[in-house]
Design a protein around this motif. Structure first.
Motif, PDB file in Angstrom:
ATOM      1  N   GLY A 306     -11.226  -6.078  -5.544  1.00 33.94           N
ATOM      2  CA  GLY A 306     -11.523  -5.308  -6.743  1.00 33.94           C
ATOM      3  C   GLY A 306     -10.434  -4.310  -7.069  1.00 33.94           C
ATOM      4  N   ALA A 307     -10.500  -3.759  -8.275  1.00 35.56           N
ATOM      5  CA  ALA A 307      -9.475  -2.816  -8.725  1.00 35.56           C
ATOM      6  C   ALA A 307      -9.685  -1.417  -8.169  1.00 35.56           C
ATOM      7  CB  ALA A 307      -9.451  -2.759 -10.255  1.00 35.56           C
ATOM      8  N   VAL A 308     -10.621  -1.261  -7.239  1.00 34.18           N
ATOM      9  CA  VAL A 308     -10.737  -0.001  -6.504  1.00 34.18           C
ATOM     10  C   VAL A 308      -9.968  -0.112  -5.196  1.00 34.18           C
ATOM     11  CG1 VAL A 308     -12.300   1.740  -5.574  1.00 34.18           C
ATOM     12  CG2 VAL A 308     -13.028   0.333  -7.483  1.00 34.18           C
ATOM     13  N   SER A 309     -10.115  -1.228  -4.514  1.00 30.88           N
ATOM     14  CA  SER A 309      -9.439  -1.386  -3.223  1.00 30.88           C
ATOM     15  C   SER A 309      -8.011  -1.894  -3.358  1.00 30.88           C
ATOM     16  CB  SER A 309     -10.240  -2.340  -2.325  1.00 30.88           C
ATOM     17  OG  SER A 309     -10.401  -3.598  -2.941  1.00 30.88           O
ATOM     18  N   SER A 310      -7.661  -2.458  -4.500  1.00 28.50           N
ATOM     19  CA  SER A 310      -6.277  -2.908  -4.696  1.00 28.50           C
ATOM     20  C   SER A 310      -5.626  -2.259  -5.911  1.00 28.50           C
ATOM     21  CB  SER A 310      -6.230  -4.424  -4.874  1.00 28.50           C
ATOM     22  OG  SER A 310      -6.811  -4.798  -6.111  1.00 28.50           O
ATOM     23  N   ASN A 311      -6.454  -1.680  -6.789  1.00 32.67           N
ATOM     24  CA  ASN A 311      -6.021  -0.990  -8.007  1.00 32.67           C
ATOM     25  C   ASN A 311      -5.410  -1.909  -9.059  1.00 32.67           C
ATOM     26  OD1 ASN A 311      -6.076   0.965  -5.703  1.00 32.67           O
ATOM     27  ND2 ASN A 311      -5.823   2.427  -7.361  1.00 32.67           N
ATOM     28  N   SER A 312      -5.416  -3.203  -8.808  1.00 34.98           N
ATOM     29  CA  SER A 312      -4.802  -4.139  -9.741  1.00 34.98           C
ATOM     30  C   SER A 312      -5.437  -5.511  -9.580  1.00 34.98           C
ATOM     31  CB  SER A 312      -3.296  -4.222  -9.469  1.00 34.98           C
ATOM     32  OG  SER A 312      -2.715  -5.304 -10.162  1.00 34.98           O
ATOM     33  N   LEU A 313      -5.442  -6.280 -10.660  1.00 35.18           N
ATOM     34  CA  LEU A 313      -5.901  -7.670 -10.625  1.00 35.18           C
ATOM     35  C   LEU A 313      -4.713  -8.613 -10.771  1.00 35.18           C
ATOM     36  CD1 LEU A 313      -9.051  -7.208 -12.898  1.00 35.18           C
ATOM     37  CD2 LEU A 313      -8.935  -7.186 -10.390  1.00 35.18           C
ATOM     38  N   ASP A 314      -3.598  -8.197 -10.240  1.00 34.36           N
ATOM     39  CA  ASP A 314      -2.318  -8.884 -10.367  1.00 34.36           C
ATOM     40  C   ASP A 314      -2.152  -9.903  -9.238  1.00 34.36           C
ATOM     41  OD1 ASP A 314       0.288  -9.674 -10.653  1.00 34.36           O
ATOM     42  OD2 ASP A 314       1.168  -7.692 -10.354  1.00 34.36           O
ATOM     43  N   VAL A 315      -2.503 -11.155  -9.503  1.00 35.25           N
ATOM     44  CA  VAL A 315      -2.385 -12.197  -8.486  1.00 35.25           C
ATOM     45  C   VAL A 315      -0.922 -12.482  -8.161  1.00 35.25           C
ATOM     46  CG1 VAL A 315      -2.852 -14.630  -7.972  1.00 35.25           C
ATOM     47  CG2 VAL A 315      -4.609 -13.223  -9.043  1.00 35.25           C
ATOM     48  N   LEU A 316      -0.046 -12.387  -9.149  1.00 30.98           N
ATOM     49  CA  LEU A 316       1.369 -12.606  -8.873  1.00 30.98           C
ATOM     50  C   LEU A 316       1.904 -11.541  -7.907  1.00 30.98           C
ATOM     51  CD1 LEU A 316       3.459 -14.696  -9.659  1.00 30.98           C
ATOM     52  CD2 LEU A 316       4.155 -13.237 -11.564  1.00 30.98           C
ATOM     53  N   GLY A 317       1.374 -10.319  -8.010  1.00 35.38           N
ATOM     54  CA  GLY A 317       1.732  -9.291  -7.039  1.00 35.38           C
ATOM     55  C   GLY A 317       1.257  -9.655  -5.644  1.00 35.38           C
ATOM     56  N   ALA A 318       0.073 -10.278  -5.557  1.00 36.27           N
ATOM     57  CA  ALA A 318      -0.434 -10.732  -4.258  1.00 36.27           C
ATOM     58  C   ALA A 318       0.422 -11.858  -3.696  1.00 36.27           C
ATOM     59  CB  ALA A 318      -1.882 -11.184  -4.405  1.00 36.27           C
ATOM     60  N   VAL A 319       0.986 -12.688  -4.581  1.00 37.98           N
ATOM     61  CA  VAL A 319       1.903 -13.739  -4.137  1.00 37.98           C
ATOM     62  C   VAL A 319       3.087 -13.121  -3.414  1.00 37.98           C
ATOM     63  CG1 VAL A 319       3.544 -15.498  -4.926  1.00 37.98           C
ATOM     64  CG2 VAL A 319       1.243 -15.424  -5.891  1.00 37.98           C
ATOM     65  N   ARG A 320       3.663 -12.089  -4.014  1.00 34.73           N
ATOM     66  CA  ARG A 320       4.824 -11.457  -3.389  1.00 34.73           C
ATOM     67  C   ARG A 320       4.452 -10.824  -2.052  1.00 34.73           C
ATOM     68  NH1 ARG A 320       8.937  -7.495  -6.558  1.00 34.73           N
ATOM     69  NH2 ARG A 320       8.958  -9.369  -7.837  1.00 34.73           N
ATOM     70  N   GLN A 321       3.323 -10.123  -2.017  1.00 37.51           N
ATOM     71  CA  GLN A 321       2.900  -9.518  -0.751  1.00 37.51           C
ATOM     72  C   GLN A 321       2.680 -10.582   0.319  1.00 37.51           C
ATOM     73  OE1 GLN A 321       2.797  -6.548   0.291  1.00 37.51           O
ATOM     74  NE2 GLN A 321       2.704  -5.190  -1.481  1.00 37.51           N
ATOM     75  N   ALA A 322       2.034 -11.684  -0.064  1.00 37.25           N
ATOM     76  CA  ALA A 322       1.763 -12.745   0.908  1.00 37.25           C
ATOM     77  C   ALA A 322       3.064 -13.358   1.430  1.00 37.25           C
ATOM     78  CB  ALA A 322       0.882 -13.822   0.285  1.00 37.25           C
ATOM     79  N   ALA A 323       4.048 -13.473   0.559  1.00 33.11           N
ATOM     80  CA  ALA A 323       5.320 -14.061   0.971  1.00 33.11           C
ATOM     81  C   ALA A 323       6.149 -13.104   1.823  1.00 33.11           C
ATOM     82  CB  ALA A 323       6.123 -14.483  -0.259  1.00 33.11           C
ATOM     83  N   LEU A 324       5.852 -11.803   1.733  1.00 32.18           N
ATOM     84  CA  LEU A 324       6.650 -10.809   2.455  1.00 32.18           C
ATOM     85  C   LEU A 324       5.985 -10.289   3.726  1.00 32.18           C
ATOM     86  CD1 LEU A 324       7.986  -8.626  -0.522  1.00 32.18           C
ATOM     87  CD2 LEU A 324       9.273 -10.291   0.837  1.00 32.18           C
ATOM     88  N   VAL A 325       4.711  -9.946   3.654  1.00 30.91           N
ATOM     89  CA  VAL A 325       4.095  -9.197   4.737  1.00 30.91           C
ATOM     90  C   VAL A 325       4.030  -9.997   6.036  1.00 30.91           C
ATOM     91  CG1 VAL A 325       1.686  -9.856   4.239  1.00 30.91           C
ATOM     92  CG2 VAL A 325       2.190  -7.624   5.281  1.00 30.91           C
ATOM     93  N   HIS A 326       3.910 -11.298   5.941  1.00 36.80           N
ATOM     94  CA  HIS A 326       3.794 -12.107   7.150  1.00 36.80           C
ATOM     95  C   HIS A 326       5.134 -12.316   7.843  1.00 36.80           C
ATOM     96  CE1 HIS A 326      -0.391 -12.781   6.254  1.00 36.80           C
ATOM     97  NE2 HIS A 326      -0.043 -13.031   5.011  1.00 36.80           N
ATOM     98  N   LYS A 327       6.217 -11.905   7.197  1.00 34.72           N
ATOM     99  CA  LYS A 327       7.538 -11.953   7.817  1.00 34.72           C
ATOM    100  C   LYS A 327       7.760 -10.744   8.743  1.00 34.72           C
ATOM    101  CE  LYS A 327       9.507 -14.066   3.591  1.00 34.72           C
ATOM    102  NZ  LYS A 327       8.884 -15.349   3.787  1.00 34.72           N
ATOM    103  N   ALA A 328       6.832  -9.771   8.687  1.00 32.72           N
ATOM    104  CA  ALA A 328       7.008  -8.549   9.470  1.00 32.72           C
ATOM    105  C   ALA A 328       7.049  -8.824  10.968  1.00 32.72           C
ATOM    106  CB  ALA A 328       5.894  -7.559   9.160  1.00 32.72           C
ATOM    107  N   GLY A 329       6.473  -9.939  11.396  1.00 30.40           N
ATOM    108  CA  GLY A 329       6.500 -10.285  12.813  1.00 30.40           C
ATOM    109  C   GLY A 329       7.820 -10.856  13.278  1.00 30.40           C
TER     110      GLY A 329
END
Length: 430
Positions: A306-329
């Motif tokens: 929801g837009a309370v826990s993520s503040n946005s309904l931007d799925v393309l933004g989630a694409v970028r996070q998904a492609a980046l955050v899992h590289k942290a390991g």
């Protein structure tokens, strides 16, 4: 042949199994369905269209699928930041009990639909109260919404309905439901910490009687897992598995805190997951083991929450996070650009059990597509469409949005919603 719509001239990223890209391509649409995808010259020679979209200099791709959200939470955007999941729930559940009504939900969903259409999101799985109001808004806007009755045994439900009355209410809802092509019935069981094992079993049995998808929060953070262990003697996914409730008709939201055997159980039962990297990071929940799930064969889609826990309904933004955050390991290949884009399109559709209808640009599928304008410095040169989408593009780059062959946004102007009125109405409500 005369058709309804021809989208032509740009590069078409089909997101089919082969990852086909048609340079100077076109998509032919009739009666809300994709008739053909191929070179623009060929399709223009074969079809005369009532409406055309010229996409030269653009990228055409399937509409984005938001596999987990609470749309009407736009009403509370910015009211529960920088807190834990449990602190978030304590605040939001109290506000929802006080503020929600069909009218308020409709106004908040109308804003959410406008935001989603602008962001290239063509369908969403929405778990929330007063789903009938949300459905009416989406239907009027021509937008694809997957929703249904929600079960959550709390002291003050916003609709005032006791759990004991919900099963019969949900049965009536499912019986009366008329589904558009590319949709399916849905029931929402909020979580293993707001429903007892007996209640969960009842809800899942009702869903399976009607062939409905069941969507449920599970293993969002370590505190939730510990709470469920104390209350029920098992971890959330363990509990669902022990009750026989996992399966290909089940979609888990989050699945952050998982063990190896739990991942194996998801794979064994064909249970899918909606990964919400932005809200998981913002609430300090952790990082879901997406690479391990994918490696085990689990279907993983993407959600914004929801837009309370993520503040946005931007799925393309989630694409970028998904492609980046899992590289942290330390593994830059953990979730690559193509995989992240697929999670927001075809894998999201498959997670909803709708992969035969949505998520890629192929003949016979529903005509849900978007046009991304590549004429911007941050998008040039566009050597690889997967990379462009995952690492460079923003939701503001979406120029046109089409659902079921109907143009909901053309040249960045919404066609089925009065955007100014939508914003003003919610401002007045707030």
């Amino acid at each position: 042949m005369s058709i309804d719509l021809l989208v032509h001239g740009g590069d078409v990223l089909t997101v089919d199994d082969a990852g086909t890209v048609v340079r100077d391509g076109a998509v032919a649409v009739h009666d809300g369905e994709i008739l053909a995808v191929g070179p623009a010259a060929d399709l223009r020679a074969r079809h005369t269209a009532d409406e055309e979209i010229d996409t030269h200099g653009c990228l055409v791709l399937p509409g984005l699928v938001n596999a987990h959200t609470h749309l009407a939470m736009t009403l509370l955007r910015g009211r529960a930041d920088d807190v834990t999941l449990q602190g978030f729930l304590e605040r939001v559940l109290k506000w929802e009990a006080e503020l929600l009504s069909p009218k308020n939900v409709a106004a908040a969903v109308r804003l959410a639909v406008a935001e989603s259409v602008r962001a290239g999101v063509t369908s969403a799985l929405d778990m929330y109260w007063f789903h009938e109001a949300a459905e009416q808004v989406a239907r009027q806007a021509g937008w694809r919404l997957h929703t249904g009755p929600t079960f959550m045994d709390v002291p003050q439900p916003p609709d005032g309905m006791a759990y004991e009355d919900r099963l019969e209410w949900a049965r009536r809802d499912l019986t009366a439901r008329s589904l558009r092509p590319g949709s399916r019935p849905v029931l929402f069981a909020h979580s293993t910490y707001t429903l007892s094992p007996g209640q969960l079993t009842e809800v899942f049995a009702l869903a399976r009687e009607f062939g409905a998808l069941v969507h449920i929060h599970a293993a969002e953070n370590a505190t939730e897992v510990a709470t469920v262990e104390v209350r029920h003697g098992r971890r959330p996914v363990e509990l669902l598995d022990s009750l026989g409730l996992l399966g290909p008709d089940v979609l888990l939201a989050h699945a952050v805190d998982l063990t190896g055997p739990e991942i194996a159980a998801l794979a064994r039962t064909g249970t899918s997951v909606a990964h919400c990297p932005v809200s998981n990071l913002k609430l300090g929940c952790g990082i879901a083991p997406v690479a391990r799930m994918l490696g085990a064969g689990v279907t993983v889609g993407l959600g914004t929450d929801g837009a309370v826990s993520s503040n946005s309904l931007d799925v393309l933004g989630a694409v970028r996070q998904a492609a980046l955050v899992h590289k942290a390991g330390g593994d830059p290949t953990a979730v690559g650009a193509e995989q992240a884009v697929r999670m927001a399109t075809i894998e999201g559709a498959r997670a909803l059990g709708l992969g035969e209808h949505l998520g890629s640009l192929e003949p016979g599928k529903r005509a849900d597509l978007i046009v991304l304008d590549l004429d911007a410095p941050h998008l040039r040169p566009a050597h690889d469409p997967w990379s462009t989408l995952a690492y460079a593009a923003h939701s503001a780059d979406v120029r046109d949005t089409v659902v079921d062959g109907r143009v909901l946004m053309r040249d960045r102007a919404l066609t089925t919603l009065d955007e100014r009125a939508v914003i003003d109405d919610l401002a007045a409500l707030v």
